[in-house]
Design a protein around this motif. Structure first.
Motif, PDB file in Angstrom:
ATOM      1  N   ALA A 162       9.888  11.934 -29.727  1.00  0.00           N
ATOM      2  CA  ALA A 162      10.238  12.099 -31.146  1.00  0.00           C
ATOM      3  C   ALA A 162       8.996  11.893 -32.006  1.00  0.00           C
ATOM      4  O   ALA A 162       8.446  10.785 -32.067  1.00  0.00           O
ATOM      5  CB  ALA A 162      11.329  11.108 -31.530  1.00  0.00           C
ATOM      6  N   ILE A 163       8.546  12.965 -32.636  1.00  0.00           N
ATOM      7  CA  ILE A 163       7.356  12.932 -33.484  1.00  0.00           C
ATOM      8  C   ILE A 163       7.778  13.143 -34.934  1.00  0.00           C
ATOM      9  O   ILE A 163       8.438  14.134 -35.267  1.00  0.00           O
ATOM     10  CB  ILE A 163       6.336  14.016 -33.081  1.00  0.00           C
ATOM     11  CG1 ILE A 163       5.933  13.880 -31.606  1.00  0.00           C
ATOM     12  CG2 ILE A 163       5.109  13.949 -33.994  1.00  0.00           C
ATOM     13  CD1 ILE A 163       5.165  12.642 -31.267  1.00  0.00           C
ATOM     14  N   GLU A 164       7.409  12.208 -35.798  1.00  0.00           N
ATOM     15  CA  GLU A 164       7.625  12.346 -37.241  1.00  0.00           C
ATOM     16  C   GLU A 164       6.287  12.189 -37.935  1.00  0.00           C
ATOM     17  O   GLU A 164       5.661  11.136 -37.832  1.00  0.00           O
ATOM     18  CB  GLU A 164       8.623  11.296 -37.743  1.00  0.00           C
ATOM     19  CG  GLU A 164      10.025  11.450 -37.155  1.00  0.00           C
ATOM     20  CD  GLU A 164      10.995  10.429 -37.704  1.00  0.00           C
ATOM     21  OE1 GLU A 164      10.639   9.746 -38.706  1.00  0.00           O
ATOM     22  OE2 GLU A 164      12.102  10.300 -37.140  1.00  0.00           O
ATOM     23  N   GLY A 165       5.854  13.264 -38.596  1.00  0.00           N
ATOM     24  CA  GLY A 165       4.512  13.259 -39.149  1.00  0.00           C
ATOM     25  C   GLY A 165       3.508  13.195 -38.014  1.00  0.00           C
ATOM     26  O   GLY A 165       3.483  14.065 -37.135  1.00  0.00           O
ATOM     27  N   HIS A 166       2.667  12.169 -38.010  1.00  0.00           N
ATOM     28  CA  HIS A 166       1.687  11.994 -36.942  1.00  0.00           C
ATOM     29  C   HIS A 166       2.026  10.784 -36.071  1.00  0.00           C
ATOM     30  O   HIS A 166       1.160  10.247 -35.389  1.00  0.00           O
ATOM     31  CB  HIS A 166       0.278  11.835 -37.527  1.00  0.00           C
ATOM     32  CG  HIS A 166      -0.345  13.135 -37.934  1.00  0.00           C
ATOM     33  ND1 HIS A 166       0.103  13.864 -39.004  1.00  0.00           N
ATOM     34  CD2 HIS A 166      -1.365  13.850 -37.394  1.00  0.00           C
ATOM     35  CE1 HIS A 166      -0.620  14.971 -39.126  1.00  0.00           C
ATOM     36  NE2 HIS A 166      -1.519  14.990 -38.156  1.00  0.00           N
ATOM     37  N   GLN A 167       3.288  10.406 -36.081  1.00  0.00           N
ATOM     38  CA  GLN A 167       3.695   9.190 -35.390  1.00  0.00           C
ATOM     39  C   GLN A 167       4.814   9.481 -34.403  1.00  0.00           C
ATOM     40  O   GLN A 167       5.765  10.208 -34.712  1.00  0.00           O
ATOM     41  CB  GLN A 167       4.196   8.170 -36.434  1.00  0.00           C
ATOM     42  CG  GLN A 167       4.408   6.778 -35.907  1.00  0.00           C
ATOM     43  CD  GLN A 167       3.142   5.958 -35.914  1.00  0.00           C
ATOM     44  OE1 GLN A 167       2.130   6.360 -36.489  1.00  0.00           O
ATOM     45  NE2 GLN A 167       3.181   4.802 -35.272  1.00  0.00           N
ATOM     46  N   CYS A 168       4.703   8.922 -33.200  1.00  0.00           N
ATOM     47  CA  CYS A 168       5.834   8.931 -32.269  1.00  0.00           C
ATOM     48  C   CYS A 168       6.748   7.776 -32.648  1.00  0.00           C
ATOM     49  O   CYS A 168       6.312   6.624 -32.736  1.00  0.00           O
ATOM     50  CB  CYS A 168       5.366   8.780 -30.829  1.00  0.00           C
ATOM     51  SG  CYS A 168       6.713   8.534 -29.655  1.00  0.00           S
ATOM     52  N   THR A 169       8.018   8.094 -32.834  1.00  0.00           N
ATOM     53  CA  THR A 169       8.986   7.069 -33.238  1.00  0.00           C
ATOM     54  C   THR A 169       9.923   6.667 -32.110  1.00  0.00           C
ATOM     55  O   THR A 169      10.743   5.761 -32.277  1.00  0.00           O
ATOM     56  CB  THR A 169       9.822   7.572 -34.433  1.00  0.00           C
ATOM     57  OG1 THR A 169      10.484   8.795 -34.065  1.00  0.00           O
ATOM     58  CG2 THR A 169       8.932   7.824 -35.642  1.00  0.00           C
ATOM     59  N   GLY A 170       9.824   7.332 -30.972  1.00  0.00           N
ATOM     60  CA  GLY A 170      10.670   6.970 -29.848  1.00  0.00           C
ATOM     61  C   GLY A 170      10.676   8.044 -28.786  1.00  0.00           C
ATOM     62  O   GLY A 170      10.153   9.149 -28.981  1.00  0.00           O
ATOM     63  N   LEU A 171      11.263   7.718 -27.635  1.00  0.00           N
ATOM     64  CA  LEU A 171      11.352   8.651 -26.518  1.00  0.00           C
ATOM     65  C   LEU A 171      12.800   8.749 -26.068  1.00  0.00           C
ATOM     66  O   LEU A 171      13.484   7.727 -25.919  1.00  0.00           O
ATOM     67  CB  LEU A 171      10.506   8.181 -25.327  1.00  0.00           C
ATOM     68  CG  LEU A 171       9.021   7.929 -25.525  1.00  0.00           C
ATOM     69  CD1 LEU A 171       8.784   6.477 -25.973  1.00  0.00           C
ATOM     70  CD2 LEU A 171       8.262   8.180 -24.235  1.00  0.00           C
ATOM     71  N   ASP A 172      13.268   9.975 -25.853  1.00  0.00           N
ATOM     72  CA  ASP A 172      14.597  10.185 -25.286  1.00  0.00           C
ATOM     73  C   ASP A 172      14.453  10.327 -23.776  1.00  0.00           C
ATOM     74  O   ASP A 172      13.642  11.131 -23.287  1.00  0.00           O
ATOM     75  CB  ASP A 172      15.244  11.444 -25.864  1.00  0.00           C
ATOM     76  CG  ASP A 172      15.573  11.299 -27.343  1.00  0.00           C
ATOM     77  OD1 ASP A 172      15.687  10.140 -27.804  1.00  0.00           O
ATOM     78  OD2 ASP A 172      15.685  12.327 -28.032  1.00  0.00           O
ATOM     79  N   VAL A 173      15.230   9.561 -23.046  1.00  0.00           N
ATOM     80  CA  VAL A 173      15.129   9.555 -21.595  1.00  0.00           C
ATOM     81  C   VAL A 173      16.525   9.521 -20.988  1.00  0.00           C
ATOM     82  O   VAL A 173      17.426   8.864 -21.507  1.00  0.00           O
ATOM     83  CB  VAL A 173      14.281   8.355 -21.109  1.00  0.00           C
ATOM     84  CG1 VAL A 173      14.858   7.041 -21.594  1.00  0.00           C
ATOM     85  CG2 VAL A 173      14.130   8.352 -19.601  1.00  0.00           C
ATOM     86  N   THR A 174      16.711  10.263 -19.911  1.00  0.00           N
ATOM     87  CA  THR A 174      17.974  10.276 -19.184  1.00  0.00           C
ATOM     88  C   THR A 174      17.808   9.528 -17.878  1.00  0.00           C
ATOM     89  O   THR A 174      16.921   9.845 -17.078  1.00  0.00           O
ATOM     90  CB  THR A 174      18.432  11.720 -18.910  1.00  0.00           C
ATOM     91  OG1 THR A 174      18.596  12.402 -20.159  1.00  0.00           O
ATOM     92  CG2 THR A 174      19.747  11.740 -18.148  1.00  0.00           C
ATOM     93  N   ILE A 175      18.669   8.529 -17.670  1.00  0.00           N
ATOM     94  CA  ILE A 175      18.627   7.702 -16.462  1.00  0.00           C
ATOM     95  C   ILE A 175      20.040   7.640 -15.903  1.00  0.00           C
ATOM     96  O   ILE A 175      20.976   7.262 -16.618  1.00  0.00           O
ATOM     97  CB  ILE A 175      18.108   6.284 -16.776  1.00  0.00           C
ATOM     98  CG1 ILE A 175      16.734   6.351 -17.455  1.00  0.00           C
ATOM     99  CG2 ILE A 175      18.058   5.437 -15.503  1.00  0.00           C
ATOM    100  CD1 ILE A 175      16.279   5.026 -18.039  1.00  0.00           C
ATOM    101  N   THR A 176      20.178   8.029 -14.643  1.00  0.00           N
ATOM    102  CA  THR A 176      21.490   8.086 -13.966  1.00  0.00           C
ATOM    103  C   THR A 176      22.543   8.766 -14.850  1.00  0.00           C
ATOM    104  O   THR A 176      23.666   8.275 -14.990  1.00  0.00           O
ATOM    105  CB  THR A 176      21.962   6.674 -13.556  1.00  0.00           C
ATOM    106  OG1 THR A 176      22.111   5.856 -14.732  1.00  0.00           O
ATOM    107  CG2 THR A 176      20.990   6.041 -12.583  1.00  0.00           C
ATOM    108  N   GLY A 177      22.131   9.872 -15.454  1.00  0.00           N
ATOM    109  CA  GLY A 177      23.053  10.694 -16.215  1.00  0.00           C
ATOM    110  C   GLY A 177      23.326  10.231 -17.627  1.00  0.00           C
ATOM    111  O   GLY A 177      24.054  10.902 -18.373  1.00  0.00           O
ATOM    112  N   GLN A 178      22.747   9.121 -18.060  1.00  0.00           N
ATOM    113  CA  GLN A 178      22.980   8.610 -19.407  1.00  0.00           C
ATOM    114  C   GLN A 178      21.714   8.721 -20.243  1.00  0.00           C
ATOM    115  O   GLN A 178      20.609   8.467 -19.754  1.00  0.00           O
ATOM    116  CB  GLN A 178      23.440   7.151 -19.368  1.00  0.00           C
ATOM    117  CG  GLN A 178      24.822   6.958 -18.737  1.00  0.00           C
ATOM    118  CD  GLN A 178      25.350   5.550 -18.940  1.00  0.00           C
ATOM    119  OE1 GLN A 178      24.594   4.582 -18.853  1.00  0.00           O
ATOM    120  NE2 GLN A 178      26.639   5.427 -19.204  1.00  0.00           N
TER     121      GLN A 178
END
Length: 464
Positions: A162-178
């Motif tokens: 997740a990039i907003e402007g020039h900053q990463c604000t978080g990561l989306d990750v899937t683990i064991t289907g969630q």
């Protein structure tokens, strides 16, 4: 697991290979909290680093297992030769210079080296071989990282940065289907290229790419690379360029690794399915030229070729994982390999007639060349005349792709509007900055180690 997913990390690293591990160790040693997200299951952790066996290293005198001297200019000239000048000289020279300090750092963090193996003596001055191969290096680094408190989640598929402007604000990750959102002060992307996505390869190379074998990890599918490019990160490298070598045509579709590579080409004649030669087999010593053969074979009908040697040459290269086809005559060998035996006999006869006497030296350029034949063979050109005769089928084996993210000397990911504030990249995901085409044995590990360490240091400083 919930505790790992809910906290805000100083450094989150996407990937689990050499570059990711070097970054994790550097950041942890600086006192930062570090989480690694490795999409592979634990037994397959390490990406393509599992399949490596050496590290190309500049040195001004004997260093560990390395002999003599290998200076910056010679190293850079070797790189220029294989890339035809398609490299960022500043980044390339920086990687070369840093490699000298990396080798002792690697030893300090658990990596053990051994002298060059039989069949690789030409590398004793330039490449340090890992004792136990790449898997041993990966395991050593994971042990060191664990001692430093680095946390690892396996089978963690990062789907979005997740990039907003020039900053990463978080990561989306899937683990064991969630699906989960992970918070991080800094992010290092070390998730490799896209060679595991055959559909993407076919879009870049055309339908012939579906006949390629993927000797690298199947877990590098380019998901994070595509996500970053879609969000405006600057790209570097040509999508149709990759580290592709000629490997044993009997290798598995995925993950065959380095054992499927064949080093017989310099001592052979190589023909296509029509039993015709198509390139100079003796152009240069194998560590500098082996990587061109994947592309050469890819350009042949059905993306297949055949390497033919005789009894004189069988012991001159690293043994193959699968035994070669064998016959007492060239015609019989051709038929065994699905070729027209008479046509192969004619090609070999023409080659033999063009060979000239000379002093044969298998580990260095010897100038023993053909005359009056196209294509020529400019070194190691000895007649194929001593039975039994042996043959290997060759197919393109893709290790990693060169399309990647543009970075600066601090490994920070670039956009048209300037660098991202808290996102770095290391390893194969940015190697196209330096490898415009071609490959130099052991240089992928150099890039990953140098930029992994830089990324870890820079992210740790920023997170403070």
């Amino acid at each position: 697991m919930d505790d790992l997913l809910e906290q805000t990390w100083d450094v989150v690293i996407v990937g689990g290979g050499n570059a990711a591990l070097c970054a994790a160790i550097e950041a942890a040693e600086a006192g930062r909290s570090v989480l690694m997200l490795e999409c592979a299951p634990k037994p397959y952790r390490g990406g393509n680093s599992r399949h490596t066996r050496n590290f190309r290293c500049m040195h001004s005198g004997p260093l560990s297992v390395l002999t003599d001297t290998y200076g910056e200019d010679e190293y850079f000239d070797d790189l220029m030769r294989v890339t035809a000048g398609k490299t960022d000289e500043g980044l390339a020279r920086m990687a070369i210079r840093h490699s000298e300090s990396c080798l002792p750092w690697m030893e300090q963090h658990g990596v053990r080296f051994q002298p060059s193996l039989s069949g690789t003596l030409s590398l004793s001055r330039t490449n340090a071989f890992f004792l136990g191969g790449g898997k041993a290096l990966v395991n050593a680094y994971y042990n060191t990282a664990a001692d430093l408190g680095v946390q690892v989640i396996y089978e963690a598929h990062v789907t979005h940065i997740a990039i907003e402007g020039h900053q990463c604000t978080g990561l989306d990750v899937t683990i064991t289907g969630q699906s989960h959102r992970i918070s991080a002060r800094t992010v290092i992307l070390a998730s490799g290229g896209f060679q595991g996505d055959v559909d993407w390869l076919a879009r870049a190379w055309g339908p012939a790419a579906r006949n390629f074998l993927i000797r690298g990890t199947p877990y590098n599918r380019g998901v994070v690379l595509a996500d970053m490019l879609d969000q405006g990160a600057q790209s570097v490298g040509d999508p149709t360029q990759c580290h592709a070598v000629a490997i044993d045509g009997r290798a598995p579709k995925f993950d065959g690794g380095i054992v499927t590579r064949l080093d017989c080409v310099p001592f052979s004649v190589v023909v296509n399915r029509d039993a015709q030669r198509f390139y100079d087999e003796g152009e240069d010593v194998w560590p500098k030229r082996y990587a061109i053969w994947g592309r050469l074979v890819a350009a042949q009908p059905d993306q297949v070729a055949y390497s033919i040697i005789d009894a004189k040459s069988l012991k001159l290269f690293m043994p193959s994982v699968f035994p070669p086809e064998q016959a007492d005559t060239i015609e019989e060998l051709g038929e065994k390999m699905g070729l027209n035996g008479d046509a192969l006999r004619e090609t070999v006869d023409q080659f033999n007639a063009a060979c000239r006497d000379g002093d044969f030296h298998p580990t260095e350029l010897d100038g023993v060349a053909t005359e009056g034949i196209e294509p020529p063979k400019t070194n190691w050109a000895r007649p194929i005349d001593t039975p039994p005769f042996y043959g290997y089928s060759l197919r393109p084996g893709v290790t990693f792709t060169y399309l990647g993210l543009k970075v600066d000397a601090g490994a920070r990911v670039q956009t048209p509007d300037g660098p991202l504030d808290n996102v770095w990249a290391a390893g194969e995901i940015m190697a196209g900055s330096i490898l415009g085409q071609g490959y130099l044995a052991g240089f992928g590990m150099t890039i990953g180690t140098v930029f992994g360490r830089i990324a870890g240091q820079e992210a740790a400083s920023h997170a403070q």
